[in-house]
Design a protein around this motif. Structure first.
Motif, PDB file in Angstrom:
ATOM      1  N   ILE A 182       0.859  -1.184   0.000  1.00 48.35           N
ATOM      2  CA  ILE A 182       0.000   0.000   0.000  1.00 48.35           C
ATOM      3  C   ILE A 182       0.897   1.235   0.000  1.00 48.35           C
ATOM      4  O   ILE A 182       1.672   1.449   0.944  1.00 48.35           O
ATOM      5  CB  ILE A 182      -0.908   0.020   1.242  1.00 48.35           C
ATOM      6  N   PRO A 183       0.846   2.048  -1.046  1.00 48.89           N
ATOM      7  CA  PRO A 183       1.662   3.268  -1.069  1.00 48.89           C
ATOM      8  C   PRO A 183       1.308   4.168   0.114  1.00 48.89           C
ATOM      9  O   PRO A 183       0.137   4.330   0.457  1.00 48.89           O
ATOM     10  CB  PRO A 183       1.280   3.929  -2.393  1.00 48.89           C
ATOM     11  N   ARG A 193      -5.170   8.596  10.715  1.00 47.01           N
ATOM     12  CA  ARG A 193      -4.490   7.905   9.614  1.00 47.01           C
ATOM     13  C   ARG A 193      -5.436   6.898   8.980  1.00 47.01           C
ATOM     14  O   ARG A 193      -6.206   6.220   9.668  1.00 47.01           O
ATOM     15  CB  ARG A 193      -3.199   7.253  10.101  1.00 47.01           C
ATOM     16  N   HIS A 194      -5.384   6.799   7.657  1.00 41.36           N
ATOM     17  CA  HIS A 194      -6.385   6.001   6.963  1.00 41.36           C
ATOM     18  C   HIS A 194      -5.848   5.470   5.645  1.00 41.36           C
ATOM     19  O   HIS A 194      -4.845   5.955   5.112  1.00 41.36           O
ATOM     20  CB  HIS A 194      -7.647   6.832   6.699  1.00 41.36           C
ATOM     21  N   ILE A 195      -6.563   4.472   5.113  1.00 42.36           N
ATOM     22  CA  ILE A 195      -6.243   3.894   3.813  1.00 42.36           C
ATOM     23  C   ILE A 195      -7.434   4.080   2.883  1.00 42.36           C
ATOM     24  O   ILE A 195      -8.561   3.720   3.220  1.00 42.36           O
ATOM     25  CB  ILE A 195      -5.940   2.379   3.903  1.00 42.36           C
ATOM     26  N   HIS A 196      -7.180   4.670   1.724  1.00 41.46           N
ATOM     27  CA  HIS A 196      -8.193   4.720   0.669  1.00 41.46           C
ATOM     28  C   HIS A 196      -8.060   3.465  -0.171  1.00 41.46           C
ATOM     29  O   HIS A 196      -6.948   3.078  -0.564  1.00 41.46           O
ATOM     30  CB  HIS A 196      -7.954   5.939  -0.245  1.00 41.46           C
ATOM     31  N   MET A 197      -9.169   2.819  -0.479  1.00 40.52           N
ATOM     32  CA  MET A 197      -9.110   1.673  -1.385  1.00 40.52           C
ATOM     33  C   MET A 197     -10.451   1.460  -2.068  1.00 40.52           C
ATOM     34  O   MET A 197     -11.500   1.934  -1.587  1.00 40.52           O
ATOM     35  CB  MET A 197      -8.664   0.400  -0.668  1.00 40.52           C
ATOM     36  N   VAL A 226      -5.404   2.297  12.088  1.00 38.25           N
ATOM     37  CA  VAL A 226      -5.534   2.821  10.728  1.00 38.25           C
ATOM     38  C   VAL A 226      -6.931   2.482  10.208  1.00 38.25           C
ATOM     39  O   VAL A 226      -7.331   1.316  10.191  1.00 38.25           O
ATOM     40  CB  VAL A 226      -4.471   2.220   9.792  1.00 38.25           C
ATOM     41  N   VAL A 227      -7.673   3.490   9.803  1.00 34.34           N
ATOM     42  CA  VAL A 227      -9.043   3.287   9.327  1.00 34.34           C
ATOM     43  C   VAL A 227      -9.039   2.916   7.844  1.00 34.34           C
ATOM     44  O   VAL A 227      -8.357   3.564   7.040  1.00 34.34           O
ATOM     45  CB  VAL A 227      -9.892   4.553   9.516  1.00 34.34           C
ATOM     46  N   VAL A 228      -9.803   1.904   7.492  1.00 32.95           N
ATOM     47  CA  VAL A 228      -9.979   1.528   6.094  1.00 32.95           C
ATOM     48  C   VAL A 228     -11.204   2.247   5.544  1.00 32.95           C
ATOM     49  O   VAL A 228     -12.294   2.148   6.109  1.00 32.95           O
ATOM     50  CB  VAL A 228     -10.161   0.001   5.951  1.00 32.95           C
ATOM     51  N   ARG A 229     -11.004   2.963   4.447  1.00 30.09           N
ATOM     52  CA  ARG A 229     -12.111   3.693   3.812  1.00 30.09           C
ATOM     53  C   ARG A 229     -12.252   3.190   2.380  1.00 30.09           C
ATOM     54  O   ARG A 229     -11.295   3.233   1.604  1.00 30.09           O
ATOM     55  CB  ARG A 229     -11.845   5.197   3.850  1.00 30.09           C
ATOM     56  N   ILE A 230     -13.441   2.708   2.058  1.00 27.59           N
ATOM     57  CA  ILE A 230     -13.659   2.037   0.776  1.00 27.59           C
ATOM     58  C   ILE A 230     -14.681   2.795  -0.066  1.00 27.59           C
ATOM     59  O   ILE A 230     -15.759   3.141   0.412  1.00 27.59           O
ATOM     60  CB  ILE A 230     -14.143   0.589   0.995  1.00 27.59           C
ATOM     61  N   ASP A 231     -14.310   3.057  -1.311  1.00 29.27           N
ATOM     62  CA  ASP A 231     -15.225   3.698  -2.254  1.00 29.27           C
ATOM     63  C   ASP A 231     -14.719   3.416  -3.665  1.00 29.27           C
ATOM     64  O   ASP A 231     -13.506   3.368  -3.888  1.00 29.27           O
ATOM     65  CB  ASP A 231     -15.299   5.205  -2.020  1.00 29.27           C
ATOM     66  N   LYS A 232     -15.630   3.254  -4.594  1.00 32.81           N
ATOM     67  CA  LYS A 232     -15.232   2.937  -5.961  1.00 32.81           C
ATOM     68  C   LYS A 232     -14.441   4.062  -6.623  1.00 32.81           C
ATOM     69  O   LYS A 232     -13.727   3.830  -7.613  1.00 32.81           O
ATOM     70  CB  LYS A 232     -16.457   2.591  -6.806  1.00 32.81           C
ATOM     71  N   SER A 233     -14.548   5.296  -6.070  1.00 33.96           N
ATOM     72  CA  SER A 233     -13.834   6.426  -6.653  1.00 33.96           C
ATOM     73  C   SER A 233     -12.402   6.564  -6.131  1.00 33.96           C
ATOM     74  O   SER A 233     -11.634   7.382  -6.635  1.00 33.96           O
ATOM     75  CB  SER A 233     -14.594   7.728  -6.367  1.00 33.96           C
ATOM     76  N   PHE A 234     -12.039   5.775  -5.112  1.00 34.87           N
ATOM     77  CA  PHE A 234     -10.718   5.922  -4.494  1.00 34.87           C
ATOM     78  C   PHE A 234      -9.623   5.236  -5.306  1.00 34.87           C
ATOM     79  O   PHE A 234      -9.882   4.361  -6.140  1.00 34.87           O
ATOM     80  CB  PHE A 234     -10.723   5.326  -3.082  1.00 34.87           C
ATOM     81  N   LYS A 235      -8.396   5.624  -5.000  1.00 32.37           N
ATOM     82  CA  LYS A 235      -7.195   4.960  -5.500  1.00 32.37           C
ATOM     83  C   LYS A 235      -6.394   4.502  -4.295  1.00 32.37           C
ATOM     84  O   LYS A 235      -6.262   5.239  -3.318  1.00 32.37           O
ATOM     85  CB  LYS A 235      -6.363   5.910  -6.362  1.00 32.37           C
ATOM     86  N   LEU A 236      -5.836   3.299  -4.342  1.00 34.81           N
ATOM     87  CA  LEU A 236      -5.161   2.724  -3.189  1.00 34.81           C
ATOM     88  C   LEU A 236      -4.018   3.601  -2.697  1.00 34.81           C
ATOM     89  O   LEU A 236      -3.059   3.878  -3.418  1.00 34.81           O
ATOM     90  CB  LEU A 236      -4.622   1.335  -3.540  1.00 34.81           C
TER      91      LEU A 236
END
Length: 223
Positions: free
Chosen positions: A10-11, A126-130, A162-172
């Motif tokens: 994950i970048p 802190r969070h992860i977009h995916m 670290v919060v995981v945030r999921i949406d089809k518009s996101f980039k990892l």
């Protein structure tokens, strides 16, 4: 061709202090009918750094030439690090983006114009977009709390909560603030790997620390 190992990386990107503005506050600072002027598009699709800049004013200090990100939002929000918050003289309240109820406010200036925010200053959690496809690969759900092992030059670090945030518009990408990025001491392109501890969807760092203080140890990995 992407190899199997890199698919789990994950970048990690540094999110420096910045401001999101609603339509009303943007016009109050830059003139009626004004809209953000894109300068540089960011890694998340549709998000960009605008040409417009503001000064953040707190009880004890200021930050000048702070970037305004677009597009406009429903509510204005100022994102700073804990170090920034101390310089401003504002409590560093850790929140997810958009969760600004009962947070500190500040003043924003652009030239001779200014607006006072009654709330909206946060230290972004802190969070992860995916994307949903990424979520299947990593076997996580929206708003899961995970741990991430970050690799950098001679200074590995585990980020908890670290919060995981999921949406089809996101980039990892995982976003950390400047304090967190400095702790990693990254040299070049940084990345992290998700580590699943115990029953990670219900995992509590407080509980784990209490157990360690009591000398309780258990298998920490979930496969």
């Amino acid at each position: 061709m992407e190899n199997v190992t890199s698919r789990m990386r994950i970048p990690i990107e540094t999110s420096a202090r910045h401001v999101h503005l609603c339509k009303e506050d943007f016009e109050a600072l830059f003139g009626r009918g004004a809209r953000p002027t894109p300068k540089k598009y960011l890694s998340q699709p549709g998000q960009y750094l605008s040409e417009e800049r503001v000064t953040i004013v707190g009880p004890k200090g200021t930050f000048e030439n702070v970037g305004v990100l677009g597009p406009l939002r429903k509510s204005s929000q100022v994102e700073v690090s804990q170090t920034d918050a101390r310089k401003l003289g504002i409590p560093g309240v850790i929140r997810q983006s958009g969760d600004i109820t009962d947070t500190p406010g500040c003043m924003l200036r652009a030239g001779e114009r200014q607006v006072t925010l009654s709330e909206g200053v946060i230290v972004a959690k802190r969070h992860i977009h995916m994307t949903p496809t990424d979520a299947i690969r990593f076997q996580v759900h929206d708003n899961d709390i995970v741990c991430v092992v970050a690799k950098s030059y001679e200074r590995y670090l585990i980020f908890a909560d670290v919060v995981v945030r999921i949406d089809k518009s996101f980039k990892l990408a995982m976003h950390v603030d400047t304090d967190e990025a400095n702790a990693v001491a990254g040299d070049g392109e940084n990345y992290g790997l998700i580590v699943k501890l115990f029953d990670y969807r219900y995992f509590s760092m407080d509980q784990w620390m209490e157990e360690l203080e009591q000398g309780i140890y258990r298998n920490h990995m979930v496969f």
